[in-house]
Design an enzyme around this catalytic site. Structure first.
Site, PDB file in Angstrom:
ATOM      1  N   HIS A 211      -8.915  -1.621  18.475  1.00 27.97           N
ATOM      2  CA  HIS A 211      -9.716  -2.837  18.490  1.00 27.97           C
ATOM      3  C   HIS A 211     -10.935  -2.720  19.396  1.00 27.97           C
ATOM      4  CE1 HIS A 211      -6.367  -5.164  16.633  1.00 27.97           C
ATOM      5  NE2 HIS A 211      -7.418  -5.660  16.038  1.00 27.97           N
ATOM      6  N   ARG A 318     -10.316  -5.845   2.040  1.00 27.77           N
ATOM      7  CA  ARG A 318      -8.979  -5.314   2.367  1.00 27.77           C
ATOM      8  C   ARG A 318      -8.209  -6.460   3.029  1.00 27.77           C
ATOM      9  NH1 ARG A 318     -12.337  -0.479   3.716  1.00 27.77           N
ATOM     10  NH2 ARG A 318     -11.495   1.295   2.560  1.00 27.77           N
ATOM     11  N   ARG A 354      -8.620  -7.732  -2.660  1.00 26.61           N
ATOM     12  CA  ARG A 354      -7.589  -6.759  -3.027  1.00 26.61           C
ATOM     13  C   ARG A 354      -6.250  -7.263  -2.510  1.00 26.61           C
ATOM     14  NH1 ARG A 354      -7.965  -0.611  -1.086  1.00 26.61           N
ATOM     15  NH2 ARG A 354      -7.267  -1.522   0.876  1.00 26.61           N
ATOM     16  N   GLU A 456      -7.141   5.185  -7.703  1.00 22.23           N
ATOM     17  CA  GLU A 456      -7.055   5.984  -6.478  1.00 22.23           C
ATOM     18  C   GLU A 456      -5.884   6.957  -6.525  1.00 22.23           C
ATOM     19  OE1 GLU A 456      -6.733   3.362  -3.090  1.00 22.23           O
ATOM     20  OE2 GLU A 456      -5.346   2.027  -4.104  1.00 22.23           O
ATOM     21  N   ASN A 479     -11.064   7.563  -1.375  1.00 18.65           N
ATOM     22  CA  ASN A 479     -10.350   7.989  -0.153  1.00 18.65           C
ATOM     23  C   ASN A 479      -8.950   8.471  -0.513  1.00 18.65           C
ATOM     24  OD1 ASN A 479     -12.614   6.857   0.978  1.00 18.65           O
ATOM     25  ND2 ASN A 479     -11.590   5.001   1.667  1.00 18.65           N
ATOM     26  N   ASP A 480      -8.232   7.632  -1.255  1.00 21.20           N
ATOM     27  CA  ASP A 480      -6.887   8.036  -1.657  1.00 21.20           C
ATOM     28  C   ASP A 480      -6.920   9.002  -2.837  1.00 21.20           C
ATOM     29  OD1 ASP A 480      -5.057   6.897   0.142  1.00 21.20           O
ATOM     30  OD2 ASP A 480      -5.491   4.915  -0.679  1.00 21.20           O
ATOM     31  N   ARG A 490      -5.237  12.192   4.311  1.00 22.97           N
ATOM     32  CA  ARG A 490      -6.564  11.793   4.785  1.00 22.97           C
ATOM     33  C   ARG A 490      -6.606  11.507   6.282  1.00 22.97           C
ATOM     34  NH1 ARG A 490      -7.026   5.808   1.894  1.00 22.97           N
ATOM     35  NH2 ARG A 490      -8.326   5.123   3.607  1.00 22.97           N
ATOM     36  N   CYS A 527     -15.527   2.422  -4.596  1.00 21.06           N
ATOM     37  CA  CYS A 527     -15.502   1.761  -3.280  1.00 21.06           C
ATOM     38  C   CYS A 527     -14.932   2.639  -2.177  1.00 21.06           C
ATOM     39  CB  CYS A 527     -14.735   0.439  -3.364  1.00 21.06           C
ATOM     40  SG  CYS A 527     -12.986   0.641  -3.728  1.00 21.06           S
TER      41      CYS A 527
HETATM   42  C1  PEP Z   1      -9.692   4.198  -1.173  1.00 16.46           C
HETATM   43  O1  PEP Z   1      -8.547   4.662  -1.160  1.00 16.46           O
HETATM   44  O2  PEP Z   1     -10.711   4.858  -1.495  1.00 16.46           O
HETATM   45  C2  PEP Z   1      -9.923   2.798  -0.769  1.00 16.46           C
HETATM   46  C3  PEP Z   1     -11.110   2.240  -0.890  1.00 16.46           C
HETATM   47  O3  PEP Z   1      -8.877   2.123  -0.230  1.00 16.46           O
HETATM   48  P1  PEP Z   1      -8.361   2.299   1.284  1.00 16.46           P
HETATM   49  O4  PEP Z   1      -9.375   3.143   2.023  1.00 16.46           O
HETATM   50  O5  PEP Z   1      -8.216   0.927   1.816  1.00 16.46           O
HETATM   51  O6  PEP Z   1      -7.054   3.005   1.094  1.00 16.46           O
HETATM   52 MG    MG Z   2      -6.856   3.367  -0.986  1.00 15.13          MG
END
Ligand code: PEP
Ligand code: MG
Length: 597
Positions: A211, A318, A354, A456, A479-480, A490, A527
């Protein structure tokens, strides 16, 4: 002479020598100024045994300290309301979490039990109970638990201060333009820093996920955390440079270094001013292709920044923040109020909610038991799987989202989808909740909002045609997608070098998804963090994406890049890149494209 070091004690010769200390840059920017060293204000914890006959009195003393702590925090929360914008909001959340911990919480119950059962004084009971909680949290090795642990520690130390009547150290007498150097900065300490008077800060403890880091970014204060042995290397008044971009602190910089950093800082400010001018200009390529740029939001505090940067809406909210730092789950009304405020503050721009994405590396207190415990958490009961397995959780969340949708344009996005069947199941629950709310006369839109799936997982990408047929839109989460495609965690720095969203396999899945969406006439957004890097804009547009969602801080830079691109050239770039088999060659082609356009 320049020395680069990590965590060595100071010697008198260091007083004049330029020393570079490395840490984690958590808030971009450069601060140059005299050091204000905050002494670590440790509190002595008296420990003694008490007779059984003294238990009631000791419990009374403890209850008093809890009430006093609550009072202090409520006063601080009042002050936080006067602080406008992101920092005030962030501090408000934090203080509320602390106030809750001082109510009917496990912490308070645990300390009282220790006093009564172990026959120890209140200070010792607080200290041993907090330490036990911290040991349990540490075992999870999860950033959410780390920051939750920081909060428990802070509340514990407030209780002990009040029990021992040790006053808090105020940030008083700070010279204007000073750089704060501390062993540890709590988030509430950070929120008390006035960015008009303090240049930046650095601390020995803390990481990019905590934080304190979030607060530093919200205040736009350059900051570097996690510098072992920092305080021992810096004397009050020494000149220090905090380089939040490269994650380093330079102590006693020589004249040439100061001149170099002044130049860097001036360049940064100039770049920011230039980027701010793009706010109201469209994200359009030179040959007229419109790209929609949206913001990813983790905390409501970021909305002001997203709007200031010209976001056309929220492409990814999120929703996990509503569930974090608390033991109990938020109810429908509470979620509705929070989501409604977000929709209203976007003033008619679309917001993509989401549904809860916990499990895997993201655990929240109230669901730790349901979502934790898997040998392979990333492959376990996470995200939509968890929501479908606890339907009440999903129903409450969908009801809150439907009610918030009465206040502005909303889309619903489902995380970690692997098959169209999951979307169908959610749609069934959504239809049921929609009907119930209508029957009860609750204000909701005439039709349920559009429903989309996160792409993802490789399964979702390869089944994108089927998904597109059950969805109103798709959003690629690179990302995932990168993690699952390349089998690279990751969050594990040991395999970070293998984590590459521009890997052929990932790019092919992105291309396949974009093409499936186009065939089915279903819009496809992207995203993941990849969207926020201007160097990827040409490739992603060339692959057929026209909607990109990213952290608010990246919007202006990506827009600038898009306005310099030719759609035709991006198509050619994508065709060339997709023919490559060597990742290094892909990097070379992209670098050459960046240099040429
Ligand atoms: C992703 O996985 O790319 C994503 C946008 O979701 P998060 O980073 O919240 O897992
Ligand atoms: Mg994700």
């Amino acid at each position: 002479m320049k020395t680069s070091t990590r965590g060595i004690r100071s010697s008198s010769s260091d007083r004049r020598r330029e020393v570079i200390l490395r840490g984690i840059g958590v808030s971009q920017g450069i601060a140059i100024g005299p050091a204000h060293v905050v002494e670590s204000a440790a509190v002595d914890v008296p420990e003694y045994r008490i007779p059984k006959s003294a238990v009631a009195k000791e419990l009374d003393r403890f209850d008093h300290s809890a009430a006093k702590s609550r009072e202090q925090l409520e006063k601080l929360a009042d002050k936080a309301k006067d602080r406008h914008g992101a920092a005030g909001e962030e501090l408000g959340y934090l203080l509320d979490a602390h106030i809750q911990m001082l109510g009917e919480s496990r912490l308070i119950r645990g300390v009282r039990e220790r006093i009564a059962n172990d026959l120890v004084n209140a200070e010792a009971a607080v200290s041993s109970h907090v330490n036990q909680i911290l040991r349990v949290f540490a075992a999870f090795d999860d950033p959410n638990f780390t920051s939750k642990g920081d909060e428990v520690r802070e509340v514990g130390s407030r209780l002990i201060r009040n029990l021992t009547r040790t006053p808090y150290r105020a940030f008083s007498g700070i010279e204007d333009g000073a750089v704060i150097i501390a062993e540890e900065m709590s988030p509430s300490d950070t929120a008390l820093l006035d960015p008009r008077r303090v240049a930046g800060f650095a601390a020995a403890m803390g990481g990019a996920e905590g934080h304190t880091a979030i607060m530093a970014r919200a205040l736009d204060l350059p900051a570097v955390l996690g510098i072992a042995g920092l305080a021992g290397r810096v004397q009050p008044g020494m000149t220090v440079i905090v380089d939040g971009i490269q994650g380093q602190v330079i102590v006693n910089p020589d004249g040439a270094t100061i001149a170099e950093y002044r130049k860097k800082r001036a360049n940064l400010l100039r770049q920011r001013r230039e980027l701010a001018r793009l706010r109201d200009l469209p994200a359009v390529t030179r040959d007229g292709l419109d790209i929609t740029l949206l913001a990813n939001i983790e905390l409501p505090a970021e909305i002001a920044q997203a709007l200031a940067a010209g976001a056309e809406g929220i492409g990814l909210l999120r929703s996990e923040f509503m569930f974090m730092n608390r033991a109990e789950l938020p109810g429908e009304d509470e979620q509705y109020e929070t989501l409604r405020e977000i929709v209203e503050s976007m003033g008619g721009k679309p917001v993509t909610f989401r549904t809860l994405d916990v499990g895997g590396d993201k655990l929240v207190g109230g669901l730790a038991q349901s979502a934790g415990g898997s040998a392979n958490p990333a492959l376990g009961l996470r995200a939509i799987r968890l929501s479908l397995s606890i339907q009440k959780l999903l129903e409450i969340q969908l009801a809150a989202m439907l009610r918030a949708a009465a206040h502005g344009p909303v889309r619903l996005l489902l995380p970690m989808i692997t098959s169209a069947r999951e979307v169908v199941e959610v749609r069934t629950v959504l239809a049921r909740v929609f009907k119930r709310l209508k029957r009860q006369g609750v204000a909701i839109p005439d039709e349920p909002p559009p429903v989309g799936a996160m792409v993802e997982t490789p399964a979702a990408a390869l089944a994108a045609d089927a998904l597109a047929r059950t969805c109103d839109f798709l959003s690629i989460g690179t990302n995932d997608l990168t993690m699952y495609t390349l089998a690279v965690d990751r969050g594990d720095e040991r395999v970070a070098a293998l984590y590459d969203p521009r890997h052929q396999a990932v790019l092919r899945l992105i291309q396949f998804t974009a093409a499936a969406g186009a065939r089915e006439h279903v819009p496809v957004a992207l995203c993941g963090e990849m969207a926020g890097d201007p160097a990827n804009a040409g490739l992603l547009i060339g692959l057929g994406l026209t909607e990109l969602s990213m952290a608010p801080g990246n919007l202006a830079r990506v827009k600038k890049r898009i306005r310099g691109l030719e759609f035709g050239a991006t198509r050619h770039l994508a065709d060339t890149v997709m023919l490559q088999t060597d990742p290094d060659r892909v990097a070379e082609i992209l670098a050459a494209f960046e240099g040429a356009s």
